[in-house]
Structure formats: structure tokens, C-alpha cells
Design a protein around this motif. Structure first.
Motif, PDB file in Angstrom:
ATOM      1  N   ASP A  63      -8.470  15.579  -6.778  1.00 21.30           N
ATOM      2  CA  ASP A  63      -9.812  16.079  -7.083  1.00 21.30           C
ATOM      3  C   ASP A  63     -10.216  15.542  -8.447  1.00 21.30           C
ATOM      4  OD1 ASP A  63     -12.199  17.497  -6.967  1.00 21.30           O
ATOM      5  OD2 ASP A  63     -11.303  19.331  -7.773  1.00 21.30           O
ATOM      6  N   VAL A  64     -10.728  14.323  -8.477  1.00 23.19           N
ATOM      7  CA  VAL A  64     -11.057  13.654  -9.733  1.00 23.19           C
ATOM      8  C   VAL A  64     -12.480  14.027 -10.146  1.00 23.19           C
ATOM      9  CG1 VAL A  64     -11.300  11.430 -10.879  1.00 23.19           C
ATOM     10  CG2 VAL A  64      -9.518  11.755  -9.156  1.00 23.19           C
ATOM     11  N   LYS A  65     -12.589  14.604 -11.358  1.00 24.33           N
ATOM     12  CA  LYS A  65     -13.891  15.019 -11.883  1.00 24.33           C
ATOM     13  C   LYS A  65     -14.110  14.414 -13.270  1.00 24.33           C
ATOM     14  CE  LYS A  65     -12.662  19.372 -11.675  1.00 24.33           C
ATOM     15  NZ  LYS A  65     -11.298  19.207 -11.282  1.00 24.33           N
ATOM     16  N   PRO A  66     -15.387  14.243 -13.653  1.00 26.76           N
ATOM     17  CA  PRO A  66     -15.662  13.766 -15.016  1.00 26.76           C
ATOM     18  C   PRO A  66     -14.977  14.668 -16.045  1.00 26.76           C
ATOM     19  CG  PRO A  66     -17.651  13.653 -13.706  1.00 26.76           C
ATOM     20  CD  PRO A  66     -16.618  14.393 -12.867  1.00 26.76           C
ATOM     21  N   GLY A  67     -14.367  14.028 -17.050  1.00 25.26           N
ATOM     22  CA  GLY A  67     -13.649  14.743 -18.095  1.00 25.26           C
ATOM     23  C   GLY A  67     -12.153  14.828 -17.852  1.00 25.26           C
ATOM     24  N   ASP A  68     -11.730  14.690 -16.588  1.00 26.34           N
ATOM     25  CA  ASP A  68     -10.300  14.709 -16.278  1.00 26.34           C
ATOM     26  C   ASP A  68      -9.616  13.486 -16.880  1.00 26.34           C
ATOM     27  OD1 ASP A  68     -10.706  16.959 -14.708  1.00 26.34           O
ATOM     28  OD2 ASP A  68     -10.459  15.907 -12.791  1.00 26.34           O
ATOM     29  N   VAL A  69      -8.367  13.649 -17.285  1.00 24.81           N
ATOM     30  CA  VAL A  69      -7.532  12.509 -17.667  1.00 24.81           C
ATOM     31  C   VAL A  69      -6.532  12.311 -16.538  1.00 24.81           C
ATOM     32  CG1 VAL A  69      -5.824  11.618 -19.293  1.00 24.81           C
ATOM     33  CG2 VAL A  69      -7.820  12.877 -20.143  1.00 24.81           C
ATOM     34  N   VAL A  70      -6.548  11.116 -15.948  1.00 26.79           N
ATOM     35  CA  VAL A  70      -5.660  10.807 -14.835  1.00 26.79           C
ATOM     36  C   VAL A  70      -4.825   9.581 -15.162  1.00 26.79           C
ATOM     37  CG1 VAL A  70      -7.163  11.831 -13.075  1.00 26.79           C
ATOM     38  CG2 VAL A  70      -7.399   9.404 -13.629  1.00 26.79           C
ATOM     39  N   ARG A  71      -3.651   9.538 -14.558  1.00 25.13           N
ATOM     40  CA  ARG A  71      -2.802   8.344 -14.651  1.00 25.13           C
ATOM     41  C   ARG A  71      -3.173   7.403 -13.528  1.00 25.13           C
ATOM     42  NH1 ARG A  71       3.271  10.102 -16.584  1.00 25.13           N
ATOM     43  NH2 ARG A  71       2.644  10.211 -18.769  1.00 25.13           N
ATOM     44  N   VAL A  72      -2.990   6.113 -13.809  1.00 24.04           N
ATOM     45  CA  VAL A  72      -3.298   5.057 -12.850  1.00 24.04           C
ATOM     46  C   VAL A  72      -2.070   4.170 -12.716  1.00 24.04           C
ATOM     47  CG1 VAL A  72      -4.743   3.026 -12.407  1.00 24.04           C
ATOM     48  CG2 VAL A  72      -5.755   5.089 -13.435  1.00 24.04           C
ATOM     49  N   GLY A  73      -1.789   3.743 -11.506  1.00 29.21           N
ATOM     50  CA  GLY A  73      -0.718   2.798 -11.247  1.00 29.21           C
ATOM     51  C   GLY A  73      -1.019   2.023  -9.985  1.00 29.21           C
ATOM     52  N   ILE A  74      -0.079   1.182  -9.580  1.00 28.24           N
ATOM     53  CA  ILE A  74      -0.241   0.468  -8.313  1.00 28.24           C
ATOM     54  C   ILE A  74       0.692   1.096  -7.288  1.00 28.24           C
ATOM     55  CG2 ILE A  74      -0.984  -1.664  -9.425  1.00 28.24           C
ATOM     56  CD1 ILE A  74       1.812  -2.846  -8.726  1.00 28.24           C
ATOM     57  N   THR A  75       0.333   0.949  -6.037  1.00 34.23           N
ATOM     58  CA  THR A  75       1.097   1.556  -4.958  1.00 34.23           C
ATOM     59  C   THR A  75       2.386   0.788  -4.671  1.00 34.23           C
ATOM     60  OG1 THR A  75      -0.012   0.261  -3.246  1.00 34.23           O
ATOM     61  CG2 THR A  75      -1.038   2.384  -3.863  1.00 34.23           C
ATOM     62  N   GLN A  76       3.274   1.443  -3.968  1.00 36.80           N
ATOM     63  CA  GLN A  76       4.511   0.778  -3.529  1.00 36.80           C
ATOM     64  C   GLN A  76       4.167  -0.423  -2.668  1.00 36.80           C
ATOM     65  OE1 GLN A  76       7.975   1.944  -4.185  1.00 36.80           O
ATOM     66  NE2 GLN A  76       8.074  -0.246  -3.766  1.00 36.80           N
ATOM     67  N   TYR A  77       3.143  -0.289  -1.833  1.00 36.01           N
ATOM     68  CA  TYR A  77       2.699  -1.400  -0.985  1.00 36.01           C
ATOM     69  C   TYR A  77       2.360  -2.616  -1.861  1.00 36.01           C
ATOM     70  CZ  TYR A  77      -0.119  -4.103   2.312  1.00 36.01           C
ATOM     71  OH  TYR A  77      -0.628  -5.109   3.082  1.00 36.01           O
ATOM     72  N   ALA A  78       1.577  -2.407  -2.926  1.00 33.80           N
ATOM     73  CA  ALA A  78       1.205  -3.503  -3.816  1.00 33.80           C
ATOM     74  C   ALA A  78       2.432  -4.079  -4.518  1.00 33.80           C
ATOM     75  CB  ALA A  78       0.189  -3.026  -4.846  1.00 33.80           C
ATOM     76  N   ALA A  79       3.306  -3.203  -4.993  1.00 34.91           N
ATOM     77  CA  ALA A  79       4.518  -3.665  -5.668  1.00 34.91           C
ATOM     78  C   ALA A  79       5.378  -4.503  -4.733  1.00 34.91           C
ATOM     79  CB  ALA A  79       5.301  -2.474  -6.214  1.00 34.91           C
ATOM     80  N   ASP A  80       5.495  -4.070  -3.483  1.00 34.83           N
ATOM     81  CA  ASP A  80       6.282  -4.820  -2.505  1.00 34.83           C
ATOM     82  C   ASP A  80       5.652  -6.184  -2.221  1.00 34.83           C
ATOM     83  OD1 ASP A  80       8.030  -2.691  -2.363  1.00 34.83           O
ATOM     84  OD2 ASP A  80       7.274  -1.970  -0.418  1.00 34.83           O
ATOM     85  N   GLN A  81       4.323  -6.238  -2.157  1.00 38.11           N
ATOM     86  CA  GLN A  81       3.632  -7.500  -1.897  1.00 38.11           C
ATOM     87  C   GLN A  81       3.806  -8.471  -3.065  1.00 38.11           C
ATOM     88  OE1 GLN A  81       2.110  -8.274   1.131  1.00 38.11           O
ATOM     89  NE2 GLN A  81       3.128  -6.366   1.654  1.00 38.11           N
ATOM     90  N   LEU A  82       3.851  -7.937  -4.283  1.00 42.80           N
ATOM     91  CA  LEU A  82       4.009  -8.789  -5.463  1.00 42.80           C
ATOM     92  C   LEU A  82       5.422  -9.327  -5.621  1.00 42.80           C
ATOM     93  CD1 LEU A  82       1.925  -6.782  -8.062  1.00 42.80           C
ATOM     94  CD2 LEU A  82       1.509  -9.150  -7.358  1.00 42.80           C
TER      95      LEU A  82
END
Length: 133
Positions: free
Chosen positions: A21-40
């Protein structure tokens, strides 16, 4: 597809945010998915966005040359799943970017952003369905 955290949201470009539930003002972490990591393949370097820069959902994270993953096989841009100000980066990745391959949803987070607007995000079920090989 490997098990996805169900308490995260995902972008079509294979990034995640650690909230459903992402709302303005929230601080969230960002990363890449396992799918992306596996593709890389084995990730050897991450160019982190600078703290204080503005991220725009759907665009490369950070400024001109920031926001890239480099693996032994390829280089890939990291796209921002939400808009807002980058407030922290995972400096541990400078010494060991491979942690993204080992733990993409935990210790392999890339940056934190104070949200001004969420981009188009999907729940785990929708992301898995879109990326099911």
C-alpha cells in the motif's frame, strides 16, 4: 518462478517495493526481483543513485549515469517503481553486489525513496503470472 514475497509490490521492469500500500510520504525500499537477478547472472557491480536525487516512476533511477546493475553477462538499468526523493542507498552493495543474487528481497535492497507518487505496480500473483516461463 521462485517464491515471491506477497507483502511487496512489483513493476513490469522487475523492481520491487517493500509495501503493498504505497502512499505519498511513505519511505519504501527498492530492489530487483529474483527473476531479474537470475536473468542477469552473477551481479558484480551496482551503480547506486545519489541520495537526494529525484526518482520518477518508469524512468532510470537517479541521475544520468546512476541506477545500473552490471553482471558478468550484461549491464541493465534499474528503473524506479515509484516517484520520489532517494533518501538512502545500500552502501554494502559497493563491496559485495553479489548479495543481490543471494538475497534480492532482503540484504540485496538497492535504495530507499520517500514516495511522492506510485507507478504502475502489481501484486505478487500478477507479477508471477506476467513472468511465468
Amino acid at each position: 518462478m521462485a517464491s515471491l514475497p506477497t507483502d511487496y509490490l512489483y513493476s513490469a521492469e522487475h523492481e520491487w517495493v517493500n509495501s503493498t500500500d504505497v502512499k505519498p510520504g511513505d519511505v519504501v525500499r527498492v530492489g530487483i526481483t529474483q527473476y531479474a537477478a537470475d536473468q542477469l547472472g552473477e551481479i558484480v557491480y551496482v551503480e547506486l543513485p545519489e541520495v537526494g536525487t529525484e526518482a520518477e516512476a518508469g524512468e532510470r533511477a537517479g541521475e544520468q549515469d546512476d541506477g545500473r546493475d552490471e553482471s558478468t553477462e550484461s549491464v541493465s538499468d534499474i528503473y524506479a517503481p515509484v516517484s520520489g526523493e532517494v533518501v538512502a542507498v545500500n552502501e554494502d552493495l559497493e563491496d559485495s553486489a553479489a548479495v543481490i543474487n543471494d538475497d534480492p528481497y532482503g540484504e540485496g535492497w538497492i535504495y530507499e525513496v520517500r514516495v511522492t507518487e506510485a507507478g504502475p505496480l502489481m501484486d505478487a500473483e500478477a507479477y508471477a503470472a506476467e513472468n511465468d516461463d
